[in-house]
Design a protein around this motif. Sequence first.
Motif, PDB file in Angstrom:
ATOM      1  N   ASP A  36       4.544   2.989  19.072  1.00  0.00           N
ATOM      2  CA  ASP A  36       4.970   1.768  19.757  1.00  0.00           C
ATOM      3  C   ASP A  36       4.612   0.498  19.004  1.00  0.00           C
ATOM      4  O   ASP A  36       4.692  -0.595  19.558  1.00  0.00           O
ATOM      5  N   MET A  37       4.227   0.605  17.734  1.00  0.00           N
ATOM      6  CA  MET A  37       3.805  -0.574  16.989  1.00  0.00           C
ATOM      7  C   MET A  37       4.539  -0.685  15.656  1.00  0.00           C
ATOM      8  O   MET A  37       4.769   0.318  14.972  1.00  0.00           O
ATOM      9  N   THR A  38       4.888  -1.923  15.295  1.00  0.00           N
ATOM     10  CA  THR A  38       5.491  -2.218  13.996  1.00  0.00           C
ATOM     11  C   THR A  38       4.669  -3.308  13.341  1.00  0.00           C
ATOM     12  O   THR A  38       4.483  -4.385  13.917  1.00  0.00           O
ATOM     13  N   GLU A  39       4.154  -3.034  12.145  1.00  0.00           N
ATOM     14  CA  GLU A  39       3.285  -3.969  11.443  1.00  0.00           C
ATOM     15  C   GLU A  39       3.595  -3.954   9.955  1.00  0.00           C
ATOM     16  O   GLU A  39       4.083  -2.946   9.430  1.00  0.00           O
ATOM     17  N   PRO A  40       3.304  -5.051   9.252  1.00  0.00           N
ATOM     18  CA  PRO A  40       3.435  -5.023   7.792  1.00  0.00           C
ATOM     19  C   PRO A  40       2.328  -4.184   7.178  1.00  0.00           C
ATOM     20  O   PRO A  40       1.260  -4.025   7.767  1.00  0.00           O
ATOM     21  N   PHE A  41       2.589  -3.627   6.008  1.00  0.00           N
ATOM     22  CA  PHE A  41       1.554  -2.876   5.292  1.00  0.00           C
ATOM     23  C   PHE A  41       1.550  -3.297   3.830  1.00  0.00           C
ATOM     24  O   PHE A  41       2.530  -3.831   3.303  1.00  0.00           O
ATOM     25  N   GLN A  42       0.425  -3.050   3.177  1.00  0.00           N
ATOM     26  CA  GLN A  42       0.243  -3.354   1.764  1.00  0.00           C
ATOM     27  C   GLN A  42      -0.224  -2.091   1.038  1.00  0.00           C
ATOM     28  O   GLN A  42      -0.678  -1.132   1.660  1.00  0.00           O
ATOM     29  N   CYS A  43      -0.131  -2.119  -0.288  1.00  0.00           N
ATOM     30  CA  CYS A  43      -0.633  -0.991  -1.047  1.00  0.00           C
ATOM     31  C   CYS A  43      -2.148  -0.894  -0.857  1.00  0.00           C
ATOM     32  O   CYS A  43      -2.822  -1.898  -0.610  1.00  0.00           O
ATOM     33  N   GLY A  44      -2.669   0.298  -0.945  1.00  0.00           N
ATOM     34  CA  GLY A  44      -4.099   0.511  -0.801  1.00  0.00           C
ATOM     35  C   GLY A  44      -4.525   0.952   0.573  1.00  0.00           C
ATOM     36  O   GLY A  44      -5.653   1.415   0.753  1.00  0.00           O
ATOM     37  N   GLU A  45      -3.655   0.855   1.567  1.00  0.00           N
ATOM     38  CA  GLU A  45      -4.069   1.249   2.908  1.00  0.00           C
ATOM     39  C   GLU A  45      -3.995   2.762   3.087  1.00  0.00           C
ATOM     40  O   GLU A  45      -3.206   3.454   2.449  1.00  0.00           O
TER      41      GLU A  45
END
Length: 273
Positions: A46-55
């Motif tokens: 139920d969630m949409t979020e930005p992500f970055q490399c390294g996570e």
Amino acid sequence: MISFKEHSFSFNNVSLAPSEQIGLHRQPLWELSYIVTGSGMRLIGDMTEPFQCGEVVMIPPEIPHCWIFNNNDTDSNGQISNITITFTNEFLDNCSSVFPELRRYIEQLKDIRGAVKFDKRNTGFIASIMKVMCGQNDVGRLSSMIRLLSIISITDKAHIVGAYNMIDKKQERLNMVHTYVICNATRNISLDDVVRYVGMNRSAFCVFFKQATGKTFVTYLNEYRIELACQLLKQKNMSVSEICYHVGFTNIPYFNRTFKKMKGCSPTKFCND
């Protein structure tokens, strides 16, 4: 795709074009993903979020998810890369049975219900182990996986990045009926209309609905319509006959009888109280 008959878990180190990344999916497996190259939007449950490399993100079984990578954040070959480990609950149970030292960690892990992104410290530990696994053989990876289990089970500092409340088929069908009634209660609804909408045959639906709710569909529909009528009667902007037709009844005497049976008084008396 790896065979779980030949391996205890799946390990994949992949590089591919952003458009080739798998779309929204769900699976009966645990998934541990480390984003090596790329960024974009992450959709989990139920969630949409930005992500970055390294996570590093861990997703319990059956939670829908996908990563949507930016086309302009790639390596020199135009590719993104990630390392992904998937494993089954059976694998966890087997580890718990064979290695008593892991039992506490596995019990903690199986209590996790939502997807989690690990804090900076644990992300570093997990990522370093996953990178080492790229150069290991099957036995070496197994020993590294056992190390990982003791880390990924500790989520007190992790960040929830998605959850998914699954419902069984019975509840899904009841929700469909409720939605249909809400949207169509003021119109002429036939049992065949509802049966067709839910995707069941008439006799099976009648048995299912009576067992699930303790009442027939007609009773359920009439109860909903009477509640609508009560709301309109309180507003005192419409006559009883107007309300009767407005909430889907086609016969005023039947409306009056149904109302009195359910509310203990006539519509007129209810309106005047």
